[in-house]
Design a protein around this motif. Structure first.
Motif, PDB file in Angstrom:
ATOM      1  N   GLN A 198     128.488  50.614  -0.688  1.00  0.00           N
ATOM      2  CA  GLN A 198     128.325  50.720   0.562  1.00  0.00           C
ATOM      3  C   GLN A 198     127.125  49.680   1.020  1.00  0.00           C
ATOM      4  O   GLN A 198     126.106  50.018   0.577  1.00  0.00           O
ATOM      5  CB  GLN A 198     128.336  52.187   1.240  1.00  0.00           C
ATOM      6  CG  GLN A 198     128.198  52.312   2.558  1.00  0.00           C
ATOM      7  CD  GLN A 198     128.126  53.915   2.958  1.00  0.00           C
ATOM      8  OE1 GLN A 198     128.501  54.716   2.154  1.00  0.00           O
ATOM      9  NE2 GLN A 198     127.594  54.087   4.003  1.00  0.00           N
ATOM     10  N   GLY A 199     127.093  49.150   2.047  1.00  0.00           N
ATOM     11  CA  GLY A 199     126.297  48.215   2.559  1.00  0.00           C
ATOM     12  C   GLY A 199     126.144  46.854   1.935  1.00  0.00           C
ATOM     13  O   GLY A 199     125.498  45.968   2.272  1.00  0.00           O
ATOM     14  N   ALA A 205     125.300  38.103  -2.079  1.00  0.00           N
ATOM     15  CA  ALA A 205     123.936  38.594  -1.753  1.00  0.00           C
ATOM     16  C   ALA A 205     123.233  38.206  -0.382  1.00  0.00           C
ATOM     17  O   ALA A 205     122.310  38.636   0.100  1.00  0.00           O
ATOM     18  CB  ALA A 205     122.956  38.188  -2.764  1.00  0.00           C
ATOM     19  N   ASP A 206     123.846  36.705   0.001  1.00  0.00           N
ATOM     20  CA  ASP A 206     123.086  36.019   1.177  1.00  0.00           C
ATOM     21  C   ASP A 206     124.254  36.294   2.471  1.00  0.00           C
ATOM     22  O   ASP A 206     125.226  35.300   2.299  1.00  0.00           O
ATOM     23  CB  ASP A 206     122.864  34.749   0.583  1.00  0.00           C
ATOM     24  CG  ASP A 206     122.011  34.024   1.784  1.00  0.00           C
ATOM     25  OD1 ASP A 206     122.110  34.410   2.939  1.00  0.00           O
ATOM     26  OD2 ASP A 206     121.177  33.260   1.315  1.00  0.00           O
ATOM     27  N   GLU A 207     123.889  36.788   3.485  1.00  0.00           N
ATOM     28  CA  GLU A 207     124.714  36.885   4.425  1.00  0.00           C
ATOM     29  C   GLU A 207     124.700  35.828   5.288  1.00  0.00           C
ATOM     30  O   GLU A 207     125.703  35.267   5.690  1.00  0.00           O
ATOM     31  CB  GLU A 207     124.494  37.972   5.517  1.00  0.00           C
ATOM     32  CG  GLU A 207     125.181  38.247   6.562  1.00  0.00           C
ATOM     33  CD  GLU A 207     125.009  39.622   7.373  1.00  0.00           C
ATOM     34  OE1 GLU A 207     125.710  39.795   8.173  1.00  0.00           O
ATOM     35  OE2 GLU A 207     123.929  40.294   6.921  1.00  0.00           O
ATOM     36  N   ARG A 208     123.391  35.073   5.268  1.00  0.00           N
ATOM     37  CA  ARG A 208     123.476  33.657   6.335  1.00  0.00           C
ATOM     38  C   ARG A 208     124.537  32.829   5.519  1.00  0.00           C
ATOM     39  O   ARG A 208     125.161  32.147   6.027  1.00  0.00           O
ATOM     40  CB  ARG A 208     122.128  33.424   6.381  1.00  0.00           C
ATOM     41  CG  ARG A 208     122.032  32.170   7.119  1.00  0.00           C
ATOM     42  CD  ARG A 208     120.644  31.375   6.728  1.00  0.00           C
ATOM     43  NE  ARG A 208     120.283  30.932   5.400  1.00  0.00           N
ATOM     44  CZ  ARG A 208     120.638  30.054   4.759  1.00  0.00           C
ATOM     45  NH1 ARG A 208     121.545  29.084   5.355  1.00  0.00           N
ATOM     46  NH2 ARG A 208     120.532  29.746   3.531  1.00  0.00           N
ATOM     47  N   MET A 209     124.115  32.559   4.146  1.00  0.00           N
ATOM     48  CA  MET A 209     125.199  31.810   3.426  1.00  0.00           C
ATOM     49  C   MET A 209     126.746  31.960   3.550  1.00  0.00           C
ATOM     50  O   MET A 209     127.411  31.145   3.665  1.00  0.00           O
ATOM     51  CB  MET A 209     124.647  31.265   1.930  1.00  0.00           C
ATOM     52  CG  MET A 209     125.199  30.204   1.367  1.00  0.00           C
ATOM     53  SD  MET A 209     124.429  30.111  -0.346  1.00  0.00           S
ATOM     54  CE  MET A 209     122.770  30.041  -0.027  1.00  0.00           C
ATOM     55  N   GLU A 242     139.474  51.860   1.782  1.00  0.00           N
ATOM     56  CA  GLU A 242     139.666  51.468   3.106  1.00  0.00           C
ATOM     57  C   GLU A 242     138.159  51.214   3.665  1.00  0.00           C
ATOM     58  O   GLU A 242     137.428  52.308   3.631  1.00  0.00           O
ATOM     59  CB  GLU A 242     140.521  52.580   3.918  1.00  0.00           C
ATOM     60  CG  GLU A 242     140.890  51.808   5.370  1.00  0.00           C
ATOM     61  CD  GLU A 242     141.689  52.829   6.103  1.00  0.00           C
ATOM     62  OE1 GLU A 242     143.053  52.622   6.118  1.00  0.00           O
ATOM     63  OE2 GLU A 242     141.242  53.853   6.648  1.00  0.00           O
ATOM     64  N   ILE A 243     137.984  50.106   4.387  1.00  0.00           N
ATOM     65  CA  ILE A 243     136.492  50.033   4.588  1.00  0.00           C
ATOM     66  C   ILE A 243     136.459  49.613   6.080  1.00  0.00           C
ATOM     67  O   ILE A 243     137.473  49.106   6.699  1.00  0.00           O
ATOM     68  CB  ILE A 243     135.840  48.757   3.904  1.00  0.00           C
ATOM     69  CG1 ILE A 243     136.410  47.487   4.155  1.00  0.00           C
ATOM     70  CG2 ILE A 243     135.917  49.001   2.289  1.00  0.00           C
ATOM     71  CD1 ILE A 243     135.606  46.088   3.657  1.00  0.00           C
ATOM     72  N   ILE A 244     135.369  49.762   7.041  1.00  0.00           N
ATOM     73  CA  ILE A 244     135.089  49.227   8.160  1.00  0.00           C
ATOM     74  C   ILE A 244     133.799  48.451   8.242  1.00  0.00           C
ATOM     75  O   ILE A 244     133.107  48.602   7.376  1.00  0.00           O
ATOM     76  CB  ILE A 244     135.063  50.324   8.995  1.00  0.00           C
ATOM     77  CG1 ILE A 244     134.006  51.342   8.835  1.00  0.00           C
ATOM     78  CG2 ILE A 244     136.443  51.125   9.427  1.00  0.00           C
ATOM     79  CD1 ILE A 244     133.844  52.261   9.921  1.00  0.00           C
ATOM     80  N   GLY A 245     133.606  47.419   9.029  1.00  0.00           N
ATOM     81  CA  GLY A 245     132.367  46.634   9.146  1.00  0.00           C
ATOM     82  C   GLY A 245     132.692  45.159   9.021  1.00  0.00           C
ATOM     83  O   GLY A 245     131.862  44.447   9.383  1.00  0.00           O
ATOM     84  N   MET A 246     133.885  44.673   9.065  1.00  0.00           N
ATOM     85  CA  MET A 246     134.110  43.108   8.855  1.00  0.00           C
ATOM     86  C   MET A 246     134.279  42.573  10.275  1.00  0.00           C
ATOM     87  O   MET A 246     134.322  43.417  11.380  1.00  0.00           O
ATOM     88  CB  MET A 246     135.521  42.920   8.416  1.00  0.00           C
ATOM     89  CG  MET A 246     135.599  43.564   7.164  1.00  0.00           C
ATOM     90  SD  MET A 246     134.747  42.559   5.725  1.00  0.00           S
ATOM     91  CE  MET A 246     135.351  40.935   5.975  1.00  0.00           C
ATOM     92  N   GLY A 247     133.827  41.349  10.512  1.00  0.00           N
ATOM     93  CA  GLY A 247     133.575  40.855  11.890  1.00  0.00           C
ATOM     94  C   GLY A 247     134.906  40.507  12.525  1.00  0.00           C
ATOM     95  O   GLY A 247     134.965  40.451  13.827  1.00  0.00           O
ATOM     96  N   GLU A 248     135.861  40.200  11.581  1.00  0.00           N
ATOM     97  CA  GLU A 248     137.270  40.070  12.213  1.00  0.00           C
ATOM     98  C   GLU A 248     138.396  40.526  11.044  1.00  0.00           C
ATOM     99  O   GLU A 248     138.018  40.834   9.972  1.00  0.00           O
ATOM    100  CB  GLU A 248     137.714  38.445  12.359  1.00  0.00           C
ATOM    101  CG  GLU A 248     137.514  37.764  11.328  1.00  0.00           C
ATOM    102  CD  GLU A 248     137.443  36.119  11.827  1.00  0.00           C
ATOM    103  OE1 GLU A 248     138.614  35.488  11.463  1.00  0.00           O
ATOM    104  OE2 GLU A 248     136.457  35.543  12.196  1.00  0.00           O
ATOM    105  N   GLY A 281     131.344  40.328   6.759  1.00  0.00           N
ATOM    106  CA  GLY A 281     131.053  41.467   7.359  1.00  0.00           C
ATOM    107  C   GLY A 281     130.257  42.239   6.294  1.00  0.00           C
ATOM    108  O   GLY A 281     130.206  42.172   4.988  1.00  0.00           O
ATOM    109  N   ARG A 282     129.750  43.429   6.906  1.00  0.00           N
ATOM    110  CA  ARG A 282     128.918  44.397   5.705  1.00  0.00           C
ATOM    111  C   ARG A 282     129.707  45.823   5.705  1.00  0.00           C
ATOM    112  O   ARG A 282     130.333  46.285   6.787  1.00  0.00           O
ATOM    113  CB  ARG A 282     127.575  44.607   6.277  1.00  0.00           C
ATOM    114  CG  ARG A 282     126.538  45.288   5.425  1.00  0.00           C
ATOM    115  CD  ARG A 282     125.333  45.539   5.977  1.00  0.00           C
ATOM    116  NE  ARG A 282     124.449  44.364   6.101  1.00  0.00           N
ATOM    117  CZ  ARG A 282     123.727  43.699   5.259  1.00  0.00           C
ATOM    118  NH1 ARG A 282     123.554  44.351   4.104  1.00  0.00           N
ATOM    119  NH2 ARG A 282     123.199  42.578   5.276  1.00  0.00           N
ATOM    120  N   VAL A 283     129.836  46.370   4.710  1.00  0.00           N
ATOM    121  CA  VAL A 283     130.595  47.474   4.261  1.00  0.00           C
ATOM    122  C   VAL A 283     129.686  48.691   5.006  1.00  0.00           C
ATOM    123  O   VAL A 283     128.953  48.933   4.461  1.00  0.00           O
ATOM    124  CB  VAL A 283     130.818  47.706   2.789  1.00  0.00           C
ATOM    125  CG1 VAL A 283     131.717  49.092   2.838  1.00  0.00           C
ATOM    126  CG2 VAL A 283     131.816  46.618   2.240  1.00  0.00           C
TER     127      VAL A 283
END
Length: 790
Positions: A496-497, A548-552, A530-536, A507-509
């Motif tokens: 999670q996270g 590890a790198d959300e920007r990349m 089942e997860i939530i948190g995706m951008g699309e 996205g982030r879990v």
């Protein structure tokens, strides 16, 4: 200006012979070529150091023995004058014009100064035992006598230089010219030093070649820039090697490496690391890090044959009761424990989603359970399930369901399965057959044991101690929670996270739920969540990776979207009868996959048998699916994943199938006469076959002369001895009856004109494609390759 210090000069100045100096250099540096070789500063230092080490003085007094000595009485001035009188002839001549003026007095002053100094020293009282240091004079003259008094006079003049410069404008002007001359001399020395430095740098550059990094492909201009060469040099070297390329052309690594090495550079392969390679860890797991994981099982079969009822019994829940019409509404993923071991089940509506996963390259299942109703037998969707599982190359376990019904006939089912190459074990095959009843639970334990046994044979393992990656089982947009995705972790552990990227979604879990509806904080290999948190909403079958790198990750998503946009605008290279032969030549494809759909079973079987008879040693026709009914979307999806052609008899595709086929560039052929189909496929097959050729000799020519022409390369001046030389023909170059080159004639010249052919007894000029090694006396054989009609 000569600053060279040669071997024999060093030996002379050090009272040694040249051989001794040569021996020292041989031992500690490099042997000089001869006694005239100039020595570098390093070599001189070595010689002085060696002689210093091997010629130690006895005491410090011996060094100054000739410096500190008892004072001697000064010689008589008259005698000195007599001895130096012949030497001072030029001085006396120069002094004559100044006798009548005040300049004579000035000229006498420097001459009197040494005499007065000697008299002062002579008048000093002699102390007992005193040693007076005397000037040690080192004579650096090469030969001849020098008027020392003249130089003493010059020294005195320099000391009083300021007074003289202020006496008149003329002398001041001369002083300026003198300084200008000194300045020019300094410039000259500086230029000579710079020239020496440049030569030294060139020598160093020659000894240490430039290292050039070259990628898989590089432009000629870019290559020249990296090698610090002019574009003309690189193009010229390419032409020498038979490659006609301009500065804007792109050449491959091998060609660029040859050119770089020929121009004196050292080549290294440039490895370009993409964002995906930086972001996603694709390193292979070590054997000691791998641990056993649960098998992933997909349940397939015809509608209402009991797929969901089987899972319902295994999970001890009543999913089927809450579903409309007994048909599964969406993909579910469940994990159950059987005999202390976990098994992950995927429940699919038929096999559409399973095919979609395969179309995206997601091979996520390990075992397929094919559910067949004992009272119904093999049905069209059953056949499709068999073909999909075979295309995925996963083992199939057949579960003959509804054995509790009186009309159940498992033997008939086994016999039908043999037609699809599923031979039961008791009949000598390798297909596991398990009679079960999802209603009573009879035989289900045995089925699960067979699943575990099949999984053990595969030795399924994964590494839980790394970043997670796996596949998207299903995804949807929930009004309250946003994008919701069901993920199956295949390797590593999802926390999670974690930031995850799936296809073009990132996205982030924020939260995870397991198959039982419980909140969890982590999921290991073979665990569905089942997860939530995706951008699309990601696509079913997309790979997901924890990064590890959300920007990349967002940068990678934008890059993937751009690639998808570019791919959608370019034609998709799907197989079709028109370009079948060219695709086989390019990709070495030797299988032609065909899906047959017909209005009646008899026609379908007849076409299948006829098509498979066309197979030969070079191309094999595989009918991967043969069924009755209209062409549907499932057929198109199977054709997409298997790169197949769809052949239909007296049937038409439905609207969904048409749209999907157009989108995925699937070739569909409709026929009303079986012969037309067989004839067309057979014609395409002939195009696919490797053509048979025979060699037809044209003529022979002898190389009488070889010319090098700028912009063209090597031209062979030839005399045609037999037959004819023909432009565009194949040729062999023989040297001592050994084939040196086999290629094509690039150009054929008769004097200054380009001609199509030159007959026997005439001379001509010939150039070859990408070949320059031509010598006088070589023999050229021209020939053509003619195709033999099969």
């Amino acid at each position: 200006m000569n600053n060279k210090y040669r071997v024999h000069e060093v030996a002379k100045d050090l009272n040694r012979n040249s051989k001794e100096i040569t021996d020292i250099l041989t031992q500690y540096a490099t042997t000089p070529k001869n006694h005239m070789q100039p020595l570098s500063d390093r070599e001189l230092s070595l010689i002085f150091e060696y002689l210093t080490q091997h010629n130690q003085v006895e005491s410090i007094e011996s060094i100054y023995a000739d410096v500190y000595r008892e004072p001697k009485p000064a010689p008589a001035p008259k005698a000195e004058a007599k001895e130096e009188k012949p030497k001072q002839q030029p001085q006396q001549q120069s002094a004559k014009p100044a006798q009548n003026g005040g300049g004579a007095a000035k000229g006498a002053a420097p001459a009197e100064a040494p005499k007065q100094q000697a008299q002062a020293q002579a008048q000093q009282p002699n102390r007992p035992g005193a040693r007076i240091p005397e000037k040690k004079v080192v004579d650096t003259r090469k030969g001849g006598n020098v008027n020392l008094e003249k130089y003493d006079e010059r020294l005195e003049n320099l000391a009083a230089g300021k007074t003289k410069q202020m006496q008149g404008g003329k002398q001041k002007f001369q002083g300026r010219n003198q300084r200008k001359g000194n300045f020019q001399g300094g410039n000259k020395r500086r230029q000579e030093e710079q020239e020496k430095m440049r030569r030294l740098q060139l020598e160093i550059a020659k000894k240490t070649p430039l290292t050039v990094k070259i990628p898989d492909e590089i432009g000629v201009g870019e290559l020249a820039s990296r090698m610090k060469k002019t574009g003309a040099e690189v193009v010229k070297t390419l032409m020498k090697n038979g490659v006609m390329a301009s500065l804007s052309d792109v050449i491959d690594f091998d060609t660029a490496a040859i050119i770089a090495e020929e121009l004196g550079c050292k080549v290294e392969k440039e490895i370009i690391v993409t964002i995906e390679e930086k972001l996603i860890d694709t390193a292979e797991d070590k054997e000691e890090d791998l641990l056993p994981r649960a098998p992933v099982v997909v349940v397939m079969g015809h509608v209402d044959h009991g797929k969901t009822s089987l899972l319902d019994y295994i999970r001890d829940s009543h999913v089927a009761a809450g579903e409309a019409g007994g048909i599964t509404q969406h993909i579910g993923a469940y994990q159950v424990e059987v005999g202390g071991k976990l098994i992950t089940f995927l429940d699919t509506p038929g096999h559409e989603a399973f095919t979609a996963m395969r179309a995206r390259g997601a091979m996520i299942t390990d075992v397929a359970i094919l559910v067949v109703a004992a009272d119904d037998g093999i049905m069209p969707q059953t056949v499709e399930s068999i073909n999909h599982a075979k295309a995925a190359k996963i083992p199939i376990i057949v579960a003959i369901n509804k054995m509790d019904k009186p009309e159940a006939n498992p033997e008939r089912i086994k016999e039908q399965l043999t037609k699809y190459e599923l031979v039961p074990e008791e009949w000598g095959g390798d297909t596991i057959i398990c009679p079960i009843s999802a209603k009573t639970g009879d035989g289900i334990d045995n089925l699960l044991e067979m699943v575990n046994l099949t999984a053990e044979m595969q030795e399924l393992k994964a590494n839980p101690n790394r970043s997670a990656h796996g596949a998207v089982i299903e995804a949807r947009l929930d009004k309250g929670r946003g994008p919701v995705a069901t993920l199956l972790v295949q390797n590593g552990t999802l926390h999670q996270g974690d930031v995850i990227i799936a296809g073009t979604a990132v996205g982030r879990v924020r939260a995870m739920t397991n198959a039982k509806g419980e909140k969890v904080t982590e999921a290991g290999p073979s665990v569905p969540v089942e997860i939530i948190g995706m951008g699309e909403v990601p696509g079913a079958g997309d790979d997901f990776h924890a990064v590890a790198d959300e920007r990349m990750a967002r940068e990678l998503v934008e890059q993937r979207k751009h690639e998808q946009k570019m791919a959608s605008s370019s034609p998709v290279g799907k197989v079709s009868l028109e370009d079948l032969f060219s695709q086989i030549k390019q990709g070495e494809m030797k299988d032609l996959n065909i899906i047959v759909k017909a209005d009646v079973q008899g026609s379908a079987e007849a076409v299948k048998a006829s098509l498979e008879k066309i197979s030969n040693d070079e191309v094999r026709v595989r009918v991967i699916h043969c069924a009755v009914g209209a062409i549907n979307e499932s057929d198109v999806m199977l054709a997409t994943t298997s790169n197949a052609i769809i052949v239909g008899f007296n049937v038409r595709p439905d609207n969904n199938a048409k749209e999907t086929a157009t989108r995925n560039k699937v070739d569909m052929r409709m026929y009303r006469v079986i012969y037309d189909c067989i004839n067309e496929i057979e014609t395409a097959m002939k195009g696919m076959l490797a053509p048979k050729f025979k060699e037809v000799d044209l003529g022979q020519a002898e190389v009488r002369n070889v010319f090098r022409i700028t912009g063209v390369g090597m031209v062979a001046g030839c005399y045609v001895t037999e037959g004819k030389m023909q432009r565009g023909a194949q040729m062999r170059l023989l040297r001592d009856n050994i084939v040196i080159y086999d290629g094509s004639i690039a150009s054929l010249q008769r004097f200054k004109d380009s001609v199509k052919e030159v007959a026997q007894g005439y001379e001509c000029g010939i150039t070859f494609e990408k070949f320059q090694d031509i010598k006088e006396g070589d023999i050229i054989e021209a020939y053509l390759m003619e195709q033999i009609e099969v």
